[in-house]
Design a protein around this motif. Structure first.
Motif, PDB file in Angstrom:
ATOM      1  N   VAL A 174     -47.957 -44.724  20.862  1.00  0.00           N
ATOM      2  CA  VAL A 174     -47.684 -43.306  21.134  1.00  0.00           C
ATOM      3  C   VAL A 174     -48.045 -43.061  22.590  1.00  0.00           C
ATOM      4  CG1 VAL A 174     -48.233 -40.921  20.511  1.00  0.00           C
ATOM      5  CG2 VAL A 174     -48.265 -42.720  18.757  1.00  0.00           C
ATOM      6  N   SER A 175     -47.101 -42.480  23.333  1.00  0.00           N
ATOM      7  CA  SER A 175     -47.383 -42.265  24.749  1.00  0.00           C
ATOM      8  C   SER A 175     -47.834 -40.810  24.951  1.00  0.00           C
ATOM      9  CB  SER A 175     -46.149 -42.637  25.577  1.00  0.00           C
ATOM     10  OG  SER A 175     -45.624 -41.534  26.222  1.00  0.00           O
ATOM     11  N   PRO A 176     -48.675 -40.563  25.986  1.00  0.00           N
ATOM     12  CA  PRO A 176     -49.250 -39.222  26.153  1.00  0.00           C
ATOM     13  C   PRO A 176     -48.184 -38.140  26.329  1.00  0.00           C
ATOM     14  CG  PRO A 176     -50.277 -40.807  27.650  1.00  0.00           C
ATOM     15  CD  PRO A 176     -49.153 -41.519  26.982  1.00  0.00           C
ATOM     16  N   ASP A 177     -47.035 -38.507  26.884  1.00  0.00           N
ATOM     17  CA  ASP A 177     -46.015 -37.466  27.076  1.00  0.00           C
ATOM     18  C   ASP A 177     -44.938 -37.476  25.990  1.00  0.00           C
ATOM     19  OD1 ASP A 177     -45.151 -39.843  27.943  1.00  0.00           O
ATOM     20  OD2 ASP A 177     -44.658 -39.235  30.005  1.00  0.00           O
ATOM     21  N   ASP A 178     -45.223 -38.128  24.866  1.00  0.00           N
ATOM     22  CA  ASP A 178     -44.256 -38.112  23.762  1.00  0.00           C
ATOM     23  C   ASP A 178     -44.077 -36.707  23.200  1.00  0.00           C
ATOM     24  OD1 ASP A 178     -42.950 -40.483  23.105  1.00  0.00           O
ATOM     25  OD2 ASP A 178     -44.760 -41.350  22.230  1.00  0.00           O
ATOM     26  N   THR A 179     -42.837 -36.414  22.803  1.00  0.00           N
ATOM     27  CA  THR A 179     -42.550 -35.235  21.983  1.00  0.00           C
ATOM     28  C   THR A 179     -42.210 -35.765  20.594  1.00  0.00           C
ATOM     29  OG1 THR A 179     -40.191 -35.336  22.435  1.00  0.00           O
ATOM     30  CG2 THR A 179     -41.546 -34.032  23.971  1.00  0.00           C
ATOM     31  N   GLU A 180     -42.091 -34.841  19.664  1.00  0.00           N
ATOM     32  CA  GLU A 180     -41.692 -35.245  18.317  1.00  0.00           C
ATOM     33  C   GLU A 180     -40.401 -36.065  18.375  1.00  0.00           C
ATOM     34  OE1 GLU A 180     -41.134 -32.773  14.380  1.00  0.00           O
ATOM     35  OE2 GLU A 180     -42.171 -31.582  15.874  1.00  0.00           O
ATOM     36  N   GLU A 181     -39.475 -35.638  19.255  1.00  0.00           N
ATOM     37  CA  GLU A 181     -38.154 -36.281  19.325  1.00  0.00           C
ATOM     38  C   GLU A 181     -38.252 -37.693  19.911  1.00  0.00           C
ATOM     39  OE1 GLU A 181     -38.743 -33.063  20.354  1.00  0.00           O
ATOM     40  OE2 GLU A 181     -37.862 -32.312  18.485  1.00  0.00           O
ATOM     41  N   THR A 182     -39.017 -37.855  20.998  1.00  0.00           N
ATOM     42  CA  THR A 182     -39.085 -39.187  21.614  1.00  0.00           C
ATOM     43  C   THR A 182     -39.809 -40.161  20.685  1.00  0.00           C
ATOM     44  OG1 THR A 182     -41.107 -38.624  22.836  1.00  0.00           O
ATOM     45  CG2 THR A 182     -39.016 -38.296  23.985  1.00  0.00           C
ATOM     46  N   LEU A 183     -40.852 -39.653  20.015  1.00  0.00           N
ATOM     47  CA  LEU A 183     -41.590 -40.526  19.098  1.00  0.00           C
ATOM     48  C   LEU A 183     -40.715 -40.895  17.894  1.00  0.00           C
ATOM     49  CD1 LEU A 183     -44.231 -41.945  18.450  1.00  0.00           C
ATOM     50  CD2 LEU A 183     -45.070 -39.798  17.444  1.00  0.00           C
ATOM     51  N   HIS A 214     -43.968 -37.264  12.392  1.00  0.00           N
ATOM     52  CA  HIS A 214     -44.107 -37.464  13.840  1.00  0.00           C
ATOM     53  C   HIS A 214     -44.934 -36.333  14.453  1.00  0.00           C
ATOM     54  CE1 HIS A 214     -41.304 -40.556  12.977  1.00  0.00           C
ATOM     55  NE2 HIS A 214     -40.318 -39.714  12.704  1.00  0.00           N
ATOM     56  N   ARG A 215     -44.664 -35.108  14.017  1.00  0.00           N
ATOM     57  CA  ARG A 215     -45.460 -33.973  14.504  1.00  0.00           C
ATOM     58  C   ARG A 215     -46.935 -34.155  14.124  1.00  0.00           C
ATOM     59  NH1 ARG A 215     -47.322 -29.880  12.035  1.00  0.00           N
ATOM     60  NH2 ARG A 215     -45.923 -29.886  10.237  1.00  0.00           N
ATOM     61  N   ARG A 216     -47.158 -34.585  12.896  1.00  0.00           N
ATOM     62  CA  ARG A 216     -48.543 -34.734  12.435  1.00  0.00           C
ATOM     63  C   ARG A 216     -49.238 -35.887  13.150  1.00  0.00           C
ATOM     64  NH1 ARG A 216     -47.038 -35.614   6.673  1.00  0.00           N
ATOM     65  NH2 ARG A 216     -49.237 -35.899   6.235  1.00  0.00           N
ATOM     66  N   ALA A 217     -48.498 -36.932  13.461  1.00  0.00           N
ATOM     67  CA  ALA A 217     -49.094 -38.051  14.202  1.00  0.00           C
ATOM     68  C   ALA A 217     -49.501 -37.590  15.600  1.00  0.00           C
ATOM     69  CB  ALA A 217     -48.108 -39.209  14.282  1.00  0.00           C
ATOM     70  N   LEU A 218     -48.632 -36.801  16.233  1.00  0.00           N
ATOM     71  CA  LEU A 218     -48.971 -36.285  17.578  1.00  0.00           C
ATOM     72  C   LEU A 218     -50.181 -35.362  17.501  1.00  0.00           C
ATOM     73  CD1 LEU A 218     -45.408 -35.554  19.037  1.00  0.00           C
ATOM     74  CD2 LEU A 218     -46.992 -37.376  19.730  1.00  0.00           C
ATOM     75  N   GLU A 219     -50.205 -34.506  16.494  1.00  0.00           N
ATOM     76  CA  GLU A 219     -51.337 -33.573  16.346  1.00  0.00           C
ATOM     77  C   GLU A 219     -52.641 -34.325  16.102  1.00  0.00           C
ATOM     78  OE1 GLU A 219     -48.787 -29.809  14.550  1.00  0.00           O
ATOM     79  OE2 GLU A 219     -50.222 -30.852  13.241  1.00  0.00           O
ATOM     80  N   ALA A 220     -52.553 -35.431  15.372  1.00  0.00           N
ATOM     81  CA  ALA A 220     -53.769 -36.196  15.062  1.00  0.00           C
ATOM     82  C   ALA A 220     -54.221 -37.035  16.252  1.00  0.00           C
ATOM     83  CB  ALA A 220     -53.518 -37.095  13.848  1.00  0.00           C
ATOM     84  N   HIS A 249     -48.203 -45.419  15.882  1.00  0.00           N
ATOM     85  CA  HIS A 249     -47.474 -44.779  14.796  1.00  0.00           C
ATOM     86  C   HIS A 249     -46.456 -45.816  14.338  1.00  0.00           C
ATOM     87  CE1 HIS A 249     -45.824 -41.475  12.541  1.00  0.00           C
ATOM     88  NE2 HIS A 249     -44.803 -41.225  13.324  1.00  0.00           N
ATOM     89  N   GLY A 250     -45.575 -45.484  13.413  1.00  0.00           N
ATOM     90  CA  GLY A 250     -44.617 -46.507  13.008  1.00  0.00           C
ATOM     91  C   GLY A 250     -43.910 -46.164  11.722  1.00  0.00           C
TER      92      GLY A 250
END
Ligand code: GRF
Length: 207
Positions: free
Chosen positions: A153-162, A118-124, A129-130
Protein backbone atom coordinates in the motif's frame (compact mmCIF):
# COMPACT_ATOMS: atom_id res chain seq x y z
CA UNK A 1 -13.03 -29.91 -15.38
CA UNK A 2 -16.13 -27.87 -16.15
CA UNK A 3 -16.36 -24.63 -14.19
CA UNK A 4 -19.52 -22.66 -13.44
CA UNK A 5 -19.00 -18.98 -12.64
CA UNK A 6 -21.47 -16.95 -10.57
CA UNK A 7 -21.26 -13.17 -10.83
CA UNK A 8 -23.26 -9.98 -10.36
CA UNK A 9 -21.45 -7.28 -12.31
CA UNK A 10 -18.34 -6.31 -14.22
CA UNK A 11 -16.96 -9.82 -14.64
CA UNK A 12 -13.27 -9.00 -14.99
CA UNK A 13 -12.40 -12.11 -12.99
CA UNK A 14 -14.59 -14.16 -15.32
CA UNK A 15 -12.64 -12.58 -18.18
CA UNK A 16 -9.37 -13.69 -16.56
CA UNK A 17 -10.74 -17.24 -16.46
CA UNK A 18 -11.94 -17.06 -20.07
CA UNK A 19 -8.52 -15.78 -21.14
CA UNK A 20 -6.57 -18.43 -19.22
CA UNK A 21 -7.26 -21.19 -21.80
CA UNK A 22 -6.02 -24.08 -19.68
CA UNK A 23 -5.95 -27.68 -20.84
CA UNK A 24 -7.36 -29.06 -17.58
CA UNK A 25 -10.49 -26.91 -17.23
CA UNK A 26 -12.94 -24.64 -19.04
CA UNK A 27 -15.74 -22.26 -18.13
CA UNK A 28 -18.95 -24.11 -18.99
CA UNK A 29 -21.50 -21.54 -17.83
CA UNK A 30 -21.70 -18.03 -16.35
CA UNK A 31 -24.74 -17.16 -14.25
CA UNK A 32 -25.66 -13.70 -12.99
CA UNK A 33 -28.34 -12.76 -10.48
CA UNK A 34 -28.36 -9.28 -12.07
CA UNK A 35 -29.83 -8.81 -15.55
CA UNK A 36 -27.51 -7.03 -17.96
CA UNK A 37 -24.37 -7.66 -15.91
CA UNK A 38 -21.26 -6.93 -17.99
CA UNK A 39 -19.92 -10.38 -17.15
CA UNK A 40 -22.74 -11.99 -19.15
CA UNK A 41 -21.65 -10.18 -22.31
CA UNK A 42 -18.08 -11.33 -21.69
CA UNK A 43 -19.25 -14.95 -21.50
CA UNK A 44 -21.32 -14.61 -24.67
CA UNK A 45 -18.40 -13.05 -26.52
CA UNK A 46 -16.32 -16.09 -25.58
CA UNK A 47 -19.04 -18.47 -26.76
CA UNK A 48 -19.87 -19.56 -23.21
CA UNK A 49 -23.45 -20.08 -22.09
CA UNK A 50 -24.64 -17.01 -20.11
CA UNK A 51 -27.74 -17.13 -17.91
CA UNK A 52 -29.59 -14.64 -15.75
CA UNK A 53 -31.37 -15.84 -12.61
CA UNK A 54 -32.72 -12.70 -10.89
CA UNK A 55 -32.98 -13.60 -7.19
CA UNK A 56 -36.09 -11.40 -6.85
CA UNK A 57 -37.99 -13.70 -9.22
CA UNK A 58 -37.89 -16.49 -6.65
CA UNK A 59 -40.17 -16.99 -3.66
CA UNK A 60 -37.28 -17.24 -1.23
CA UNK A 61 -33.55 -17.77 -0.99
CA UNK A 62 -33.90 -21.55 -1.04
CA UNK A 63 -35.84 -21.51 -4.32
CA UNK A 64 -33.22 -19.20 -5.86
CA UNK A 65 -30.35 -21.37 -4.74
CA UNK A 66 -32.08 -24.56 -5.90
CA UNK A 67 -32.44 -22.98 -9.34
CA UNK A 68 -28.77 -21.98 -9.33
CA UNK A 69 -27.81 -25.49 -8.33
CA UNK A 70 -30.00 -26.93 -11.10
CA UNK A 71 -28.42 -24.74 -13.79
CA UNK A 72 -24.90 -25.53 -12.60
CA UNK A 73 -25.63 -29.27 -12.72
CA UNK A 74 -27.34 -28.96 -16.11
CA UNK A 75 -24.15 -27.35 -17.44
CA UNK A 76 -22.09 -30.21 -15.97
CA UNK A 77 -20.22 -27.91 -13.58
CA UNK A 78 -17.82 -29.69 -11.26
CA UNK A 79 -16.44 -26.54 -9.65
CA UNK A 80 -18.28 -23.31 -8.85
CA UNK A 81 -16.38 -20.02 -8.82
CA UNK A 82 -17.91 -17.01 -7.08
CA UNK A 83 -16.42 -14.08 -8.98
CA UNK A 84 -18.04 -10.91 -7.73
CA UNK A 85 -21.29 -12.71 -6.84
CA UNK A 86 -23.04 -10.33 -4.46
CA UNK A 87 -25.42 -12.78 -2.75
CA UNK A 88 -24.66 -14.74 0.37
CA UNK A 89 -25.22 -18.45 -0.27
CA UNK A 90 -27.07 -20.51 2.34
CA UNK A 91 -25.86 -23.66 4.09
CA UNK A 92 -27.71 -26.09 1.79
CA UNK A 93 -25.99 -24.77 -1.35
CA UNK A 94 -22.65 -24.47 0.44
CA UNK A 95 -22.88 -28.06 1.75
CA UNK A 96 -23.87 -29.43 -1.66
CA UNK A 97 -20.79 -27.82 -3.19
CA UNK A 98 -18.46 -28.29 -0.23
CA UNK A 99 -14.82 -28.17 -1.41
CA UNK A 100 -16.13 -27.66 -4.95
CA UNK A 101 -16.98 -23.98 -4.59
CA UNK A 102 -14.42 -21.17 -4.33
CA UNK A 103 -14.55 -17.41 -3.89
CA UNK A 104 -12.21 -14.56 -4.77
CA UNK A 105 -12.14 -11.86 -2.10
CA UNK A 106 -10.29 -8.54 -2.36
CA UNK A 107 -8.36 -8.66 0.91
CA UNK A 108 -5.84 -10.79 2.72
CA UNK A 109 -8.32 -12.86 4.72
CA UNK A 110 -9.10 -13.12 7.56
CA UNK A 111 -8.60 -9.33 7.47
CA UNK A 112 -11.42 -7.24 6.00
CA UNK A 113 -14.22 -9.70 5.41
CA UNK A 114 -17.28 -8.17 3.75
CA UNK A 115 -17.55 -5.06 1.60
CA UNK A 116 -15.44 -1.92 1.01
CA UNK A 117 -12.21 -3.76 1.69
CA UNK A 118 -9.93 -1.21 -0.01
CA UNK A 119 -11.38 1.76 1.88
CA UNK A 120 -11.11 -0.15 5.14
CA UNK A 121 -7.53 -1.20 4.41
CA UNK A 122 -6.58 2.44 3.79
CA UNK A 123 -8.37 3.54 6.97
CA UNK A 124 -6.57 0.86 8.98
CA UNK A 125 -3.22 2.02 7.61
CA UNK A 126 -2.07 -1.47 6.62
CA UNK A 127 1.19 -1.60 4.66
CA UNK A 128 0.15 -4.69 2.70
CA UNK A 129 -3.19 -5.55 1.18
CA UNK A 130 -4.20 -8.13 -1.41
CA UNK A 131 -6.62 -10.85 -2.38
CA UNK A 132 -7.55 -14.37 -1.35
CA UNK A 133 -9.00 -17.38 -3.14
CA UNK A 134 -10.67 -19.72 -0.67
CA UNK A 135 -13.12 -22.60 -0.50
CA UNK A 136 -16.57 -21.37 0.45
CA UNK A 137 -18.12 -22.11 3.82
CA UNK A 138 -21.42 -20.93 5.29
CA UNK A 139 -19.67 -18.14 7.18
CA UNK A 140 -19.13 -15.05 4.98
CA UNK A 141 -15.65 -14.73 3.41
CA UNK A 142 -14.33 -17.65 5.44
CA UNK A 143 -13.04 -21.08 4.47
CA UNK A 144 -9.81 -22.90 3.66
CA UNK A 145 -7.39 -20.56 1.87
CA UNK A 146 -6.02 -21.77 -1.47
CA UNK A 147 -3.98 -18.79 -2.63
CA UNK A 148 -3.25 -15.23 -1.61
CA UNK A 149 -1.38 -12.43 -3.31
CA UNK A 150 -0.13 -9.36 -1.48
CA UNK A 151 0.44 -5.85 -2.80
CA UNK A 152 2.15 -2.94 -1.03
CA UNK A 153 0.00 0.00 0.00
CA UNK A 154 1.53 3.29 -1.02
CA UNK A 155 1.06 6.49 1.05
CA UNK A 156 -0.68 8.27 -1.81
CA UNK A 157 -3.01 5.40 -2.71
CA UNK A 158 -6.71 6.10 -3.16
CA UNK A 159 -9.38 3.46 -2.97
CA UNK A 160 -9.29 3.34 -6.79
CA UNK A 161 -5.52 2.96 -7.21
CA UNK A 162 -5.36 0.31 -4.50
CA UNK A 163 -8.35 -1.57 -5.95
CA UNK A 164 -6.71 -1.60 -9.39
CA UNK A 165 -3.45 -2.98 -7.98
CA UNK A 166 -5.29 -5.74 -6.12
CA UNK A 167 -7.52 -6.55 -9.11
CA UNK A 168 -4.50 -7.20 -11.32
CA UNK A 169 -3.42 -9.83 -8.75
CA UNK A 170 -6.91 -11.30 -8.58
CA UNK A 171 -6.74 -11.94 -12.30
CA UNK A 172 -3.55 -13.94 -11.80
CA UNK A 173 -4.40 -15.99 -8.71
CA UNK A 174 -7.95 -17.01 -9.63
CA UNK A 175 -7.05 -19.00 -12.79
CA UNK A 176 -4.05 -20.41 -10.91
CA UNK A 177 -6.26 -21.70 -8.07
CA UNK A 178 -8.76 -23.21 -10.53
CA UNK A 179 -5.84 -24.95 -12.26
CA UNK A 180 -4.56 -26.41 -9.00
CA UNK A 181 -8.02 -27.81 -8.22
CA UNK A 182 -8.62 -29.11 -11.76
CA UNK A 183 -5.25 -30.87 -11.72
CA UNK A 184 -5.95 -32.40 -8.30
CA UNK A 185 -2.93 -30.71 -6.77
CA UNK A 186 -4.60 -29.51 -3.58
CA UNK A 187 -7.04 -30.96 -1.06
CA UNK A 188 -8.69 -29.82 2.16
CA UNK A 189 -7.50 -31.47 5.34
CA UNK A 190 -8.76 -30.32 8.74
CA UNK A 191 -9.99 -27.12 7.10
CA UNK A 192 -6.58 -26.29 5.68
CA UNK A 193 -5.59 -26.52 2.02
CA UNK A 194 -2.61 -28.82 1.54
CA UNK A 195 -0.69 -30.11 -1.47
CA UNK A 196 -1.71 -33.61 -2.59
CA UNK A 197 1.85 -34.49 -3.54
CA UNK A 198 4.56 -32.49 -1.79
CA UNK A 199 6.93 -33.03 -4.76
CA UNK A 200 4.48 -31.04 -6.84
CA UNK A 201 3.87 -28.42 -4.17
CA UNK A 202 2.32 -25.41 -5.87
CA UNK A 203 4.33 -22.25 -5.37
CA UNK A 204 2.44 -19.26 -4.03
CA UNK A 205 3.21 -16.32 -6.33
CA UNK A 206 3.39 -14.11 -3.17
CA UNK A 207 3.06 -10.80 -4.98
C1 GRF B 1 -13.56 -8.44 -7.22
O1 GRF B 1 -12.82 -7.48 -6.55
C2 GRF B 1 -13.71 -9.67 -6.37
O2 GRF B 1 -12.61 -9.92 -5.55
C3 GRF B 1 -14.90 -9.33 -5.51
O3 GRF B 1 -15.77 -8.64 -6.37
C4 GRF B 1 -15.01 -8.02 -7.40
C5 GRF B 1 -15.57 -8.53 -8.69
O4 GRF B 1 -14.97 -7.89 -9.80
N1 GRF B 1 -15.47 -10.51 -4.91
P1 GRF B 1 -15.25 -8.45 -11.25
O5 GRF B 1 -16.77 -8.48 -11.42
O6 GRF B 1 -14.65 -9.81 -11.36
O7 GRF B 1 -14.62 -7.46 -12.18
Amino acid sequence: MKVGVLLSGRGSNLQALLDARAASWEVAVAISNVAGAQGLARAQAAGVSALTLPHRDFADRQAFEDALDGELRAAGAELVVLAGFMRVLGPRFVDRWCDRCINIHPSLLPAFRGLDTHRRALEAGVRWHGCTVHFVRAELDAGPIILQAAVPVSPDDTEETLAARVLAREHRVLPMAVGWIAEGRVKVEKERVVAVDSDRLPVNPSQ
